[in-house]
Every structure is written in structure tokens, then in C-alpha cells.
Scaffold this motif. Structure first.
Motif, PDB file in Angstrom:
ATOM      1  N   ILE A  14     -19.010  12.449 -48.874  1.00  0.00           N
ATOM      2  CA  ILE A  14     -18.934  11.987 -50.265  1.00  0.00           C
ATOM      3  C   ILE A  14     -18.171  12.987 -51.113  1.00  0.00           C
ATOM      4  O   ILE A  14     -17.389  12.616 -51.979  1.00  0.00           O
ATOM      5  N   LEU A  15     -18.428  14.264 -50.882  1.00  0.00           N
ATOM      6  CA  LEU A  15     -17.785  15.310 -51.671  1.00  0.00           C
ATOM      7  C   LEU A  15     -16.796  16.070 -50.815  1.00  0.00           C
ATOM      8  O   LEU A  15     -16.989  16.228 -49.612  1.00  0.00           O
ATOM      9  N   SER A  35     -21.692  14.395 -45.396  1.00  0.00           N
ATOM     10  CA  SER A  35     -21.628  12.947 -45.246  1.00  0.00           C
ATOM     11  C   SER A  35     -20.305  12.384 -45.759  1.00  0.00           C
ATOM     12  O   SER A  35     -20.093  11.180 -45.696  1.00  0.00           O
ATOM     13  N   ARG A  90     -19.453   5.191 -51.025  1.00  0.00           N
ATOM     14  CA  ARG A  90     -18.574   6.070 -50.257  1.00  0.00           C
ATOM     15  C   ARG A  90     -19.115   6.290 -48.842  1.00  0.00           C
ATOM     16  O   ARG A  90     -18.424   6.846 -48.004  1.00  0.00           O
ATOM     17  N   LEU A  91     -20.366   5.886 -48.607  1.00  0.00           N
ATOM     18  CA  LEU A  91     -20.954   6.065 -47.277  1.00  0.00           C
ATOM     19  C   LEU A  91     -20.709   4.854 -46.379  1.00  0.00           C
ATOM     20  O   LEU A  91     -21.112   4.850 -45.230  1.00  0.00           O
ATOM     21  N   ARG A  92     -20.091   3.822 -46.932  1.00  0.00           N
ATOM     22  CA  ARG A  92     -19.863   2.613 -46.132  1.00  0.00           C
ATOM     23  C   ARG A  92     -18.515   2.709 -45.436  1.00  0.00           C
ATOM     24  O   ARG A  92     -17.539   3.152 -46.044  1.00  0.00           O
ATOM     25  N   PRO A  93     -18.462   2.230 -44.185  1.00  0.00           N
ATOM     26  CA  PRO A  93     -17.200   2.335 -43.448  1.00  0.00           C
ATOM     27  C   PRO A  93     -16.219   1.250 -43.878  1.00  0.00           C
ATOM     28  O   PRO A  93     -15.702   0.500 -43.064  1.00  0.00           O
ATOM     29  N   LEU A  99     -14.590  13.018 -57.616  1.00  0.00           N
ATOM     30  CA  LEU A  99     -15.847  12.377 -57.982  1.00  0.00           C
ATOM     31  C   LEU A  99     -16.997  13.369 -57.872  1.00  0.00           C
ATOM     32  O   LEU A  99     -17.141  14.073 -56.888  1.00  0.00           O
ATOM     33  N   PHE A 138     -31.089   9.086 -49.301  1.00  0.00           N
ATOM     34  CA  PHE A 138     -31.356   9.960 -50.442  1.00  0.00           C
ATOM     35  C   PHE A 138     -32.692   9.506 -51.033  1.00  0.00           C
ATOM     36  O   PHE A 138     -32.792   8.382 -51.526  1.00  0.00           O
ATOM     37  N   VAL A 156     -20.947  13.440 -57.804  1.00  0.00           N
ATOM     38  CA  VAL A 156     -22.098  12.568 -57.727  1.00  0.00           C
ATOM     39  C   VAL A 156     -23.238  13.194 -58.508  1.00  0.00           C
ATOM     40  O   VAL A 156     -23.567  14.357 -58.321  1.00  0.00           O
ATOM     41  N   VAL A 166     -27.605   7.910 -43.814  1.00  0.00           N
ATOM     42  CA  VAL A 166     -27.994   8.811 -44.887  1.00  0.00           C
ATOM     43  C   VAL A 166     -29.095   8.164 -45.722  1.00  0.00           C
ATOM     44  O   VAL A 166     -29.011   6.984 -46.057  1.00  0.00           O
ATOM     45  N   PHE A 181     -14.463  14.285 -45.048  1.00  0.00           N
ATOM     46  CA  PHE A 181     -13.823  13.713 -46.225  1.00  0.00           C
ATOM     47  C   PHE A 181     -12.504  13.032 -45.884  1.00  0.00           C
ATOM     48  O   PHE A 181     -12.212  11.951 -46.392  1.00  0.00           O
ATOM     49  N   ARG A 231     -11.288  11.664 -55.333  1.00  0.00           N
ATOM     50  CA  ARG A 231     -11.141  13.035 -54.863  1.00  0.00           C
ATOM     51  C   ARG A 231     -11.963  14.008 -55.688  1.00  0.00           C
ATOM     52  O   ARG A 231     -12.437  15.012 -55.198  1.00  0.00           O
ATOM     53  N   ASP A 264     -32.235  13.326 -47.341  1.00  0.00           N
ATOM     54  CA  ASP A 264     -32.323  14.218 -48.485  1.00  0.00           C
ATOM     55  C   ASP A 264     -33.621  13.896 -49.228  1.00  0.00           C
ATOM     56  O   ASP A 264     -33.713  12.878 -49.897  1.00  0.00           O
ATOM     57  N   GLY A 306     -29.043  16.453 -58.347  1.00  0.00           N
ATOM     58  CA  GLY A 306     -29.053  17.562 -57.407  1.00  0.00           C
ATOM     59  C   GLY A 306     -29.343  17.143 -56.009  1.00  0.00           C
ATOM     60  O   GLY A 306     -29.304  17.895 -55.096  1.00  0.00           O
ATOM     61  N   LYS A 331     -24.026  16.194 -49.103  1.00  0.00           N
ATOM     62  CA  LYS A 331     -22.972  15.317 -49.611  1.00  0.00           C
ATOM     63  C   LYS A 331     -21.620  15.664 -48.987  1.00  0.00           C
ATOM     64  O   LYS A 331     -20.810  14.774 -48.747  1.00  0.00           O
ATOM     65  N   SER A 355     -28.433  19.630 -51.436  1.00  0.00           N
ATOM     66  CA  SER A 355     -27.857  18.284 -51.541  1.00  0.00           C
ATOM     67  C   SER A 355     -26.339  18.338 -51.503  1.00  0.00           C
ATOM     68  O   SER A 355     -25.706  17.449 -50.927  1.00  0.00           O
ATOM     69  N   THR A 356     -25.771  19.367 -52.103  1.00  0.00           N
ATOM     70  CA  THR A 356     -24.312  19.505 -52.060  1.00  0.00           C
ATOM     71  C   THR A 356     -23.842  19.592 -50.614  1.00  0.00           C
ATOM     72  O   THR A 356     -22.864  18.944 -50.225  1.00  0.00           O
ATOM     73  N   VAL A 384     -18.255   7.900 -41.468  1.00  0.00           N
ATOM     74  CA  VAL A 384     -19.490   7.310 -42.005  1.00  0.00           C
ATOM     75  C   VAL A 384     -20.034   6.180 -41.139  1.00  0.00           C
ATOM     76  O   VAL A 384     -21.213   5.832 -41.251  1.00  0.00           O
ATOM     77  N   ALA A 400     -22.516   7.026 -54.653  1.00  0.00           N
ATOM     78  CA  ALA A 400     -22.418   7.759 -53.392  1.00  0.00           C
ATOM     79  C   ALA A 400     -22.524   6.818 -52.200  1.00  0.00           C
ATOM     80  O   ALA A 400     -21.821   6.986 -51.209  1.00  0.00           O
ATOM     81  N   PHE A 401     -23.396   5.829 -52.310  1.00  0.00           N
ATOM     82  CA  PHE A 401     -23.594   4.929 -51.171  1.00  0.00           C
ATOM     83  C   PHE A 401     -22.352   4.102 -50.882  1.00  0.00           C
ATOM     84  O   PHE A 401     -22.100   3.748 -49.731  1.00  0.00           O
TER      85      PHE A 401
END
Lengths: 330, 277
Positions: free
Chosen positions: A73-74, A71, B99-102, B272, A103, B274, A101, A89, B270, A181, B277, A68, A64-65, A96, B96-97
Motif C-alpha cells: 500500500i505504501l 502489503s 490497493r490490496l486487490r489484485p 497516498l 486491519f 493511509v 491482510v 509496491f 504514489r 494488524d 496508525g 502497509k 502498521s507502517t 497482493v 487501503a483495501f
């Protein structure tokens, strides 16, 4: 250049720790203890457009890391990630808008909104042109059989319905790449089959690149041409699944029903795996003991009623693989 | 237009959804009536008991009463607690979602927060206007009623100031949201900011009624712009240059808090982590 390029990726997390009990809680007020967990050590792989890659590994392995980070996020601590030539990032918004994605453990739809309103909102958020949006939505609704749940709030959907809606939601903006995921976690058999069918069709018909993590080996068997096994934050294997099976657990299985009580079998290279009344399950390496020879020898020495040749279950292959690499959950 | 499309959609979706919580609006209205009634009676008793002090007061009893009802009506327009949707998504990891949006995550949370406060305030304010503005005079309690603004200028100033109050409250709500995102819990900040807001927004006591030495400091602090300034403009206690100064203060704090919030958000995002697992 590959569509996804990952080189020497590393990521650590800081985990807060506390001694148990009241004393531990009081100590925690004064001094916080932290431990660093190396989620990813050195992960490298690449993926061409249109590939369908399965990502497997025990819980906590770093699957998952990786998703992430891919995608956006991390942020990784070290290493290179390029998706469609972009660093996820730093170029997050452009990145994005081209990926989808899902999950399996979370919902991206709004709990209190009907499914169709959630779709409308996503189309606005992704700025999907209205005519294209309607065409995409109608196609996905038909493909995922969502007609009957469109007007229901998300919280009232069954898990299988919700997961199908989640997949549709991730595809409304026509992404080139789909990250899944654990998309089949907790689903019943028909829902799992439906999810697999959709993923396969998207990959074959629309050329969507798919990266999928799962613990369900049947997902891998049904979908993935290529498998990456990850453990302790490292890539342990990267090959077609059949190669993995051949390398890890080449043995065959022979289930033999005898006419009487199952006899003792003492033969070089043959191992008794299970004994139950008149039935024996034998494991053998076909390279050392050819299957016809073994069957002939058994039939000559004993009265045999039925014989069934098989391969070890995929779960066994993977479990053995994790054992070999000491990759079980820490 | 296309640039604003995601944010307009996020605002209207949240606004329309929240408007449907009728029971919460009625319960909130009942509570605010109760507190409003008590406060009005206390002010009336104070003004009657100390006529000399009342004569020297910067606000008349009628102004204080209208101020009080408005403060009760617009209570939901102040950032009493972190946005529950943000708190929940931080807790469960659904953040998390976002952050997935444009889209710009700060702006997305900002408009959702604004929609949340506006949708909660609107039905409560409407009920309060009917209750304190129409029903009280009809039952012979017009001395204790919510009165219209004294002049057209006051009404106009209020009409400008109210959206600014929402913008300022939303900017402050974002600071609270960002603290929640950084600490992963909304408990601490909610308790802390509750008490700050109730005092410094003027909800507990109109800021003009504090002693002279504290008055300037109270007027220029950011919470005044969330409630006290628009309410003073409404009752006509701030007018002319004072009115412009009040509106300027609201705009100044809105911009300052937005800049501060964006800076903090970039830092938090920066690092964050989530959950899960």
C-alpha cells in the motif's frame, strides 16, 4: 532466500501543523507548516515461510507502517523489501494476489452487503476458480463458525463476528502470507480465543506465514514463536519471547501470606513490591537469591501461611522494555 | 472473460445494491418533476411572449420541452459529486483495501462509479417517463409532455450516445474522485463541479439556445457530451454529420479524460498516505 526480506527500511510522513485558536487558523490559510515524522528509520528483518512472527511496540512505533509497506500500500523512502521475491509496491497486482491482510480497525467487507455476497464479490475480484472458492468458503465458514451470520449485512454484525468474517475474507484466495494488524482489538475473551485458534491452525496446518501486530501480550504469548519489538521506527529486539523476558526482567515474584501483620523484610537482593495487610509481594533475582533459600529464610523467621511463586506479567516485561529503550509513545 | 470478471462483479454488485434505495429514487423524482415543471412553464412563456425570436430559435418549443424532461430524468447520470463510497473510504482509510486487490484501482473505481450513476438514473428516468411521457398526455397536457424521438435515426443515435454519456461522466467522476483522494475531502470539489455541470451540461438551459458566438465553444467542451449531445440527438436537433460529430466528441472526451485520470491517479497513489496508525 527468506520469504520476507526487509533491509534498512525508512519512511517519513509529512504532518501538517497549526497553531491553536483563531489566529492559528488564519495563519494556516497563508502559510502551512509541515513537520516530517520519521515513521521508520532503519528496519531490517527476515522471515522464513511458515513462521509466525509477533510484531509489538507502542502506538506510533512503526508497526502498521511496516505492514502497509509489506502489503504494497505504501512506498518506502529507502531500503529493500522483497516478499516472495517481489517488490510489493512496484509489482503490486502480482504481490497482493498472494497475500491476505486484516486491519483490526477497518473493514474490508462491504458495509451494506450480506457477508456471503461480500465473499462472492471477493472471489470474483481475486478471480478464484468457482469450485475452489466454494471449498475454501465452506471450510472457513465452519472453522470460524460463520454459518449463522452469512445472510446478515456486515453493519449488523457484532465486533467479534465481524472480525471472524474479516479473517475469512482475507483467506478466500488462499494466500501464502497473512498480515494481521491488531486482529483482536476490542474483542471479548471468547472471540479473542477463537481468533487465536484460527491463526494457530492456519499456521500449523496450512503453513501460512503469519505476521501479526498487537497490543495484547496474550496474543503474543499464545501465538508467536518469535517477537520483534519496534520503537521509534527501529527494531529494538528480535528474539523468541522467553529470551526477551529473561533479558529484560529476569526477576521472580514471591507472594507470601503471613499469619500476622506482614513484617519488614530487609534482605540483600529482595525488594518489597506490594504490602497489603498480611500479604507481601517480593521481587528477587533467582540468580542472586535462589528461591529455596529465600523461602527457607522467610519460613524460619516468620509464621508463614502460604507462598506463591510467579513471574512478572507479560505487560510488565514489555513496559519495562519500552522504558529501558525510551520507546514510550512520543 | 476472466480478465473482466472483477470489474463486472464490482459493477453489478454496486448497481443492484443501489437500486434498492427506493425512497431516494422517489424523492429525487419528485424534486426533478418540480424543477422540470417550472422550467417547462418558463420556456412556454418565453416562446409565447417573443414569437419572432421563437421562430428563429434552433429548437422548437416541443423539442425544448422534451429536452427538459429528459434532462431532469437523466440528472443522476452526470457526475454531480464525488463517488460517496470513494470519499468515505479516503476519509476513513479503507482506501487501503482497494490497493490490496489484485485489480487495476482506476478501473475498479471507474466501474463502481458508473454503476452508482446508472443505478441512480434508471429508476428516476423510468418514473419520469411514466409521469411526463404517459400521464401528462392523459390529463390533456400533451403540449407539455415528453415526446418520442422524431425519427428512427434519432432514436438510434440516442441509443449509442447514452452509454457514451455514461462512459464520459464516469471518466469525469474519476477526475473528481482523484481530487478527493489527493485532498482527503469531497467538499470543495462537490461545490465547484456542481455549478460547472449544471450550466455546461445543458441542464440549466439547452446549449443550443445560447447566443451564436458561444455555441461552438459550448458544444465542444466536455460537459456537453454528458447530457446536451445525447438529448439533442434524441429530439433530432443534431442529425446527419452533426450527429456523427457529437458522438465523436463524446468518444474523444471520454478517452482524453480517462488518460488524464489514469495519469493523475498514478501520481496520487504514489504519495497516498493511509490514515491512521
Amino acid at each position: 532466500m527468506p520469504q520476507i526480506l526487509v533491509e534498512d527500511l525508512a519512511k517519513t510522513y509529512r504532518v501538517a501543523e497549526r497553531d491553536p485558536g483563531l489566529l492559528g487558523a488564519v495563519k494556516g490559510l497563508v502559510h502551512r507548516r509541515h513537520r516530517t515524522v520519521q515513521a521508520l528509520r532503519d528496519v531490517s528483518f527476515s522471515l522464513e515461510a511458515g513462521e509466525l512472527l509477533g510484531f509489538i511496540g507502542p502506538n506510533g512505533a512503526g508497526k502498521s507502517t511496516t505492514i502497509k509497506i509489506l502489503s504494497g500500500i505504501l512506498k518506502p523512502d529507502a531500503g529493500t523489501v522483497l516478499v516472495n521475491g517481489r517488490v510489493p509496491f512496484t509489482d503490486r497486482i502480482a504481490h497482493v494476489s498472494k497475500i491476505g491482510v486484516v486491519f483490526g480497525q477497518r473493514t474490508q467487507l462491504w458495509w451494506d452487503l450480506p457477508v456471503s455476497e461480500g465473499f462472492d464479490l471477493l472471489a470474483d475480484i481475486y478471480r478464484v476458480e468457482p469450485a475452489r472458492y466454494r471449498a475454501n468458503r465452506d471450510e472457513l465458514v465452519a472453522l470460524l463458525r460463520l454459518e449463522r451470520v452469512l445472510d446478515q449485512p456486515v453493519r449488523q454484525l457484532s465486533l467479534g463476528q465481524r472480525m471472524r468474517a474479516e479473517i475469512a475474507a482475507a483467506l478466500l484466495h488462499e494466500p501464502d502470507i497473512l498480515f494481521l494488524d491488531e486482529p483482536t482489538i476490542g474483542l471479548d475473551a471468547p472471540s479473542k480465543l477463537a481468533v487465536r485458534e484460527v491463526v494457530r491452525r492456519l499456521n500449523r496446518e496450512r503453513g501460512v506465514t503469519v505476521l501479526l501486530t498487537t497490543h495484547d501480550m496474550h496474543d503474543i504469548e499464545a501465538l508467536a514463536q518469535r517477537v520483534i519489538v519496534i520503537g521509534h521506527g527501529q527494531v529494538l529486539a528480535d528474539s523468541p519471547f522467553e529470551t526477551l523476558r529473561a533479558n529484560v526482567l529476569a526477576e521472580r515474584r514471591l507472594v507470601v501470606d503471613f499469619a500476622h501483620e506482614a513484617p519488614e523484610i530487609v534482605m540483600a537482593g529482595v525488594e518489597v513490591r506490594r504490602r497489603q495487610g498480611q500479604t507481601l509481594e517480593l521481587a528477587f533475582d533467582p540468580a542472586r537469591t535462589p528461591t529455596p533459600n529465600l523461602i527457607a529464610a522467610l519460613a524460619a523467621a516468620h509464621e508463614v501461611v502460604d507462598i506463591h511463586v510467579g513471574e512478572p506479567a507479560i505487560e510488565e516485561v514489555i513496559a519495562r522494555f519500552y522504558d529501558l529503550h525510551g520507546a514510550g509513545e512520543a | 472473460m476472466d480478465a473482466a470478471r472483477p470489474y463486472l462483479a464490482a459493477f453489478s454488485s454496486r448497481f443492484l445494491l443501489m437500486l434498492q434505495y427506493r425512497a431516494a429514487a422517489i424523492a429525487g423524482f419528485a424534486t426533478q418533476c418540480w424543477w422540470g415543471g417550472i422550467k417547462v412553464m418558463i420556456y412556454a412563456a418565453f416562446f409565447a411572449a417573443a414569437p419572432a425570436a421563437a421562430a428563429a430559435s434552433p429548437m422548437t418549443l416541443a423539442q425544448v420541452i422534451t429536452y427538459t424532461w429528459l434532462a431532469q430524468a437523466l440528472l443522476a447520470l452526470t457526475p454531480w459529486s464525488a463517488d460517496p463510497e470513494v470519499a468515505l473510504s479516503v476519509r476513513t482509510g479503507s482506501v487501503a483495501f482497494d490497493r490490496l486487490r489484485p485489480v487495476d484501482t482506476y478501473s475498479l473505481w471507474y466501474v463502481r462509479g458508473a454503476a452508482w450513476m446508472a443505478s441512480r438514473a434508471l429508476p428516476r428516468a423510468a418514473l419520469m417517463l411514466v409521469g411526463a411521457g404517459l400521464v401528462l398526455p392523459l390529463v390533456g397536457l400533451s403540449d407539455w409532455a415528453w415526446k418520442p424521438p422524431p425519427t428512427l435515426a434519432a432514436a438510434a443515435a440516442f441509443a449509442i450516445s447514452l452509454p457514451l454519456a455514461l462512459a464520459l461522466s464516469s471518466a469525469f467522476l474519476m477526475i473528481v474522485n482523484i481530487i478527493v483522494a489527493a485532498t482527503l475531502t469531497d467538499r470543495g470539489v462537490n461545490v465547484l463541479f456542481n455549478s460547472l455541470i449544471i450550466v455546461f451540461s445543458g441542464n440549466l438551459l439547452p446549449l443550443a439556445l445560447y447566443p451564436d458566438w458561444a455555441r461552438t465553444a459550448l458544444l465542444v467542451q466536455p460537459f456537453a457530451g454528458m447530457m446536451d449531445i445525447p438529448l439533442r440527438l434524441y429530439v433530432g436537433q443534431l442529425s446527419g454529420t452533426g450527429a456523427l460529430l457529437g458522438l465523436g466528441l463524446q468518444a474523444f472526451w471520454t478517452v482524453t479524460l480517462i488518460l488524464l485520470g489514469r495519469w493523475a491517479m498514478a501520481r496520487v497513489m504514489r504519495r497516498l498516505e493511509v490514515q491512521g496508525g
